[in-house]
Design a protein around this motif. Structure first.
Motif, PDB file in Angstrom:
ATOM      1  N   GLY A 184       0.815  -1.213   0.000  1.00 23.83           N
ATOM      2  CA  GLY A 184       0.000   0.000   0.000  1.00 23.83           C
ATOM      3  C   GLY A 184       0.844   1.256   0.000  1.00 23.83           C
ATOM      4  N   LEU A 185       0.151   2.384   0.017  1.00 25.58           N
ATOM      5  CA  LEU A 185       0.786   3.695   0.033  1.00 25.58           C
ATOM      6  C   LEU A 185       0.326   4.461   1.267  1.00 25.58           C
ATOM      7  CD1 LEU A 185       0.277   4.701  -3.713  1.00 25.58           C
ATOM      8  CD2 LEU A 185       2.392   3.858  -2.658  1.00 25.58           C
ATOM      9  N   GLY A 186       1.139   5.432   1.679  1.00 22.24           N
ATOM     10  CA  GLY A 186       0.753   6.205   2.853  1.00 22.24           C
ATOM     11  C   GLY A 186       1.667   7.381   3.085  1.00 22.24           C
ATOM     12  N   TYR A 187       1.733   7.802   4.339  1.00 21.32           N
ATOM     13  CA  TYR A 187       2.465   9.005   4.729  1.00 21.32           C
ATOM     14  C   TYR A 187       3.223   8.735   6.021  1.00 21.32           C
ATOM     15  CZ  TYR A 187       3.260  13.776   6.431  1.00 21.32           C
ATOM     16  OH  TYR A 187       3.827  14.929   6.906  1.00 21.32           O
ATOM     17  N   ARG A 188       4.476   9.205   6.073  1.00 18.29           N
ATOM     18  CA  ARG A 188       5.301   9.041   7.269  1.00 18.29           C
ATOM     19  C   ARG A 188       5.746  10.409   7.777  1.00 18.29           C
ATOM     20  NH1 ARG A 188       9.762   5.091   6.148  1.00 18.29           N
ATOM     21  NH2 ARG A 188      10.833   6.751   5.007  1.00 18.29           N
ATOM     22  N   TYR A 189       5.662  10.607   9.100  1.00 23.64           N
ATOM     23  CA  TYR A 189       6.140  11.842   9.719  1.00 23.64           C
ATOM     24  C   TYR A 189       6.958  11.472  10.955  1.00 23.64           C
ATOM     25  CZ  TYR A 189       6.347  16.343  12.031  1.00 23.64           C
ATOM     26  OH  TYR A 189       6.800  17.487  12.637  1.00 23.64           O
ATOM     27  N   ASN A 190       8.252  11.796  10.931  1.00 25.18           N
ATOM     28  CA  ASN A 190       9.149  11.529  12.052  1.00 25.18           C
ATOM     29  C   ASN A 190       9.746  12.847  12.530  1.00 25.18           C
ATOM     30  OD1 ASN A 190       8.698   8.832  11.494  1.00 25.18           O
ATOM     31  ND2 ASN A 190      10.643   8.535  10.439  1.00 25.18           N
ATOM     32  N   ARG A 191       9.713  13.069  13.834  1.00 21.13           N
ATOM     33  CA  ARG A 191      10.322  14.278  14.396  1.00 21.13           C
ATOM     34  C   ARG A 191      11.663  13.908  15.024  1.00 21.13           C
ATOM     35  NH1 ARG A 191       6.826  18.148  18.034  1.00 21.13           N
ATOM     36  NH2 ARG A 191       6.191  18.791  15.946  1.00 21.13           N
ATOM     37  N   LEU A 192      12.702  14.676  14.689  1.00 19.67           N
ATOM     38  CA  LEU A 192      14.050  14.440  15.186  1.00 19.67           C
ATOM     39  C   LEU A 192      14.259  15.042  16.569  1.00 19.67           C
ATOM     40  CD1 LEU A 192      15.880  15.382  11.877  1.00 19.67           C
ATOM     41  CD2 LEU A 192      15.635  13.065  12.777  1.00 19.67           C
ATOM     42  N   ASP A 193      15.152  14.422  17.356  1.00 23.67           N
ATOM     43  CA  ASP A 193      15.535  15.013  18.640  1.00 23.67           C
ATOM     44  C   ASP A 193      16.281  16.321  18.442  1.00 23.67           C
ATOM     45  OD1 ASP A 193      14.436  13.116  20.323  1.00 23.67           O
ATOM     46  OD2 ASP A 193      16.224  11.858  20.329  1.00 23.67           O
ATOM     47  N   GLU A 194      17.160  16.360  17.426  1.00 20.28           N
ATOM     48  CA  GLU A 194      17.956  17.541  17.132  1.00 20.28           C
ATOM     49  C   GLU A 194      17.834  17.879  15.647  1.00 20.28           C
ATOM     50  OE1 GLU A 194      19.489  19.264  19.381  1.00 20.28           O
ATOM     51  OE2 GLU A 194      19.331  17.868  21.086  1.00 20.28           O
ATOM     52  N   PRO A 195      17.903  19.155  15.259  1.00 23.47           N
ATOM     53  CA  PRO A 195      17.849  19.510  13.843  1.00 23.47           C
ATOM     54  C   PRO A 195      19.004  18.872  13.069  1.00 23.47           C
ATOM     55  CG  PRO A 195      17.535  21.450  15.232  1.00 23.47           C
ATOM     56  CD  PRO A 195      17.962  20.335  16.137  1.00 23.47           C
ATOM     57  N   ASP A 196      18.765  18.508  11.806  1.00 24.52           N
ATOM     58  CA  ASP A 196      19.813  17.919  10.982  1.00 24.52           C
ATOM     59  C   ASP A 196      20.724  19.009  10.419  1.00 24.52           C
ATOM     60  OD1 ASP A 196      18.439  19.123   8.895  1.00 24.52           O
ATOM     61  OD2 ASP A 196      17.509  17.265   8.196  1.00 24.52           O
ATOM     62  N   GLU A 197      21.631  18.610   9.515  1.00 24.20           N
ATOM     63  CA  GLU A 197      22.618  19.555   8.980  1.00 24.20           C
ATOM     64  C   GLU A 197      21.979  20.698   8.185  1.00 24.20           C
ATOM     65  OE1 GLU A 197      23.537  16.746   5.076  1.00 24.20           O
ATOM     66  OE2 GLU A 197      25.069  17.057   6.617  1.00 24.20           O
ATOM     67  N   ASN A 198      20.732  20.491   7.756  1.00 28.42           N
ATOM     68  CA  ASN A 198      20.007  21.536   7.022  1.00 28.42           C
ATOM     69  C   ASN A 198      19.114  22.371   7.931  1.00 28.42           C
ATOM     70  OD1 ASN A 198      21.067  20.691   4.481  1.00 28.42           O
ATOM     71  ND2 ASN A 198      19.567  19.015   4.460  1.00 28.42           N
ATOM     72  N   GLY A 199      19.173  22.096   9.234  1.00 29.00           N
ATOM     73  CA  GLY A 199      18.360  22.832  10.179  1.00 29.00           C
ATOM     74  C   GLY A 199      16.943  22.319  10.310  1.00 29.00           C
ATOM     75  N   GLU A 200      16.642  21.170   9.670  1.00 29.42           N
ATOM     76  CA  GLU A 200      15.302  20.602   9.745  1.00 29.42           C
ATOM     77  C   GLU A 200      15.176  19.713  10.984  1.00 29.42           C
ATOM     78  OE1 GLU A 200      12.880  21.290   7.673  1.00 29.42           O
ATOM     79  OE2 GLU A 200      14.080  22.496   6.299  1.00 29.42           O
TER      80      GLU A 200
END
Length: 243
Positions: free
Chosen positions: A139-155
Motif C-alpha cells: 500500500g501507500l501512505g504518509y510518514r512523519y518523524n520528528r528528530l531530537d535535534e535539527p539535521d545539517e540543514n536545520g530541519e
C-alpha cells in the motif's frame, strides 16, 4: 505538524472499534519478560506488550501496545513505547483492503517520535485451520518523524509519502506450539530513507492459557539520525497469557 501526528494516533485508536456494533470473536494476549538489546542501546530490560484482535464476517481488527523501560543507578538507559492498529475489510474469502496506523517513541533512537499511516491491498495466499496462514500486503501512505535535534540543514522533522510492503507467516507446529515470521518495509518516496523490520518468534503452551515465547526482532533504518546505528536488534524471552 502536531495535527498530522494526532491523525495517525487517532487512526490507531479507531482501528479496533471498526464495526463495533456487531459481535465478533475477540482474542487478547498479554506478555511480559526480559529483553536483551544491541545497537543504540545495549542493556537488559523489562518489556510488556498487550495485543487485541477481533474477527467479523467482513472485518478484521487488530491493535497492539508495547513498552520497555530500564533504569541503572537512577538513570534511564532504555525507554520505548509503541502503538499500532490495523483494520481490514474482507471483500472475499482471502482478499482485503487495509488501513494501518503506527506510532513509536524510542528515547535513544535519535527521533522524538516516528509515525505513519498507510492503506492498501492484502491477500491471505494460504490458510489452514485457525492459526496457520500466509498473508502479503502492499500500500501507500504518509510518514512523519520528528528528530531530537535539527539535521545539517536545520530541519527537525522528516516527512514523506511512503510505499509499504509486508508479509506474515504463522504456522501451527502442533496444537501447543506456533511459529511466526513477520517482515515489513516502508520506502520513502520523497526522501531517501527506508525502514525495515523483522520479527521471528516461537511460542509454546506451558499450561492452560499460559505460553512461553522466544522472539528475535531486527529494525534497520537506511538513513538514521546523525550518530545513530542503522540496525537495532532485540532478543526476548517472555511469558504470554491469552484471554
Amino acid at each position: 505538524m502536531e495535527l498530522k501526528n494526532a491523525v495517525a494516533i487517532a487512526l490507531i485508536g479507531a482501528a479496533p472499534l471498526a464495526q463495533a456494533q456487531d459481535r465478533g470473536d475477540v482474542n487478547s494476549e498479554f506478555e511480559i519478560g526480559i529483553l536483551v538489546t544491541s545497537g543504540n542501546t545495549e542493556e537488559s530490560n523489562l518489556n510488556g506488550r498487550l495485543a487485541i484482535g477481533n474477527e467479523f464476517p467482513r472485518w478484521r481488527n487488530m491493535a497492539e501496545f508495547s513498552a520497555r523501560h530500564t533504569e541503572s543507578e537512577d538513570e534511564t538507559t532504555a525507554e520505548q513505547y509503541q502503538a499500532e492498529g490495523e483494520t481490514n475489510y474482507k471483500f472475499d474469502e482471502r482478499q482485503y483492503w487495509f488501513l494501518r496506523g503506527a506510532w513509536e517513541d524510542d528515547r535513544f533512537s535519535g527521533y522524538d517520535f516516528e509515525s505513519s499511516v498507510t492503506a492498501g491491498y492484502g491477500n491471505r495466499l494460504w490458510e489452514s485451520g485457525d492459526q496457520s496462514f500466509w498473508s502479503v500486503s502492499t500500500g501507500l501512505g504518509y510518514r512523519y518523524n520528528r528528530l531530537d535535534e535539527p539535521d545539517e540543514n536545520g530541519e527537525n522533522a522528516e516527512d514523506s509519502a511512503i510505499a509499504r510492503f509486508a508479509t506474515q507467516f504463522d504456522y501451527a507446529i502442533s496444537d501447543r506450539a506456533l511459529f511466526r515470521q513477520k517482515l515489513s518495509t516502508e520506502v520513502g518516496l520523497e526522501e531517501n530513507n527506508t525502514i525495515s523490520e523483522s520479527e521471528t518468534a516461537l511460542q509454546a503452551t506451558v499450561v492452560g492459557n499460559l505460553s512461553m515465547k522466544a522472539a528475535f526482532r531486527v529494525k534497520h533504518v537506511s538513513d538514521p539520525p546523525e550518530g545513530k546505528e542503522r540496525t537495532d536488534t532485540e532478543t526476548a524471552l517472555t511469558l504470554l497469557y491469552t484471554f
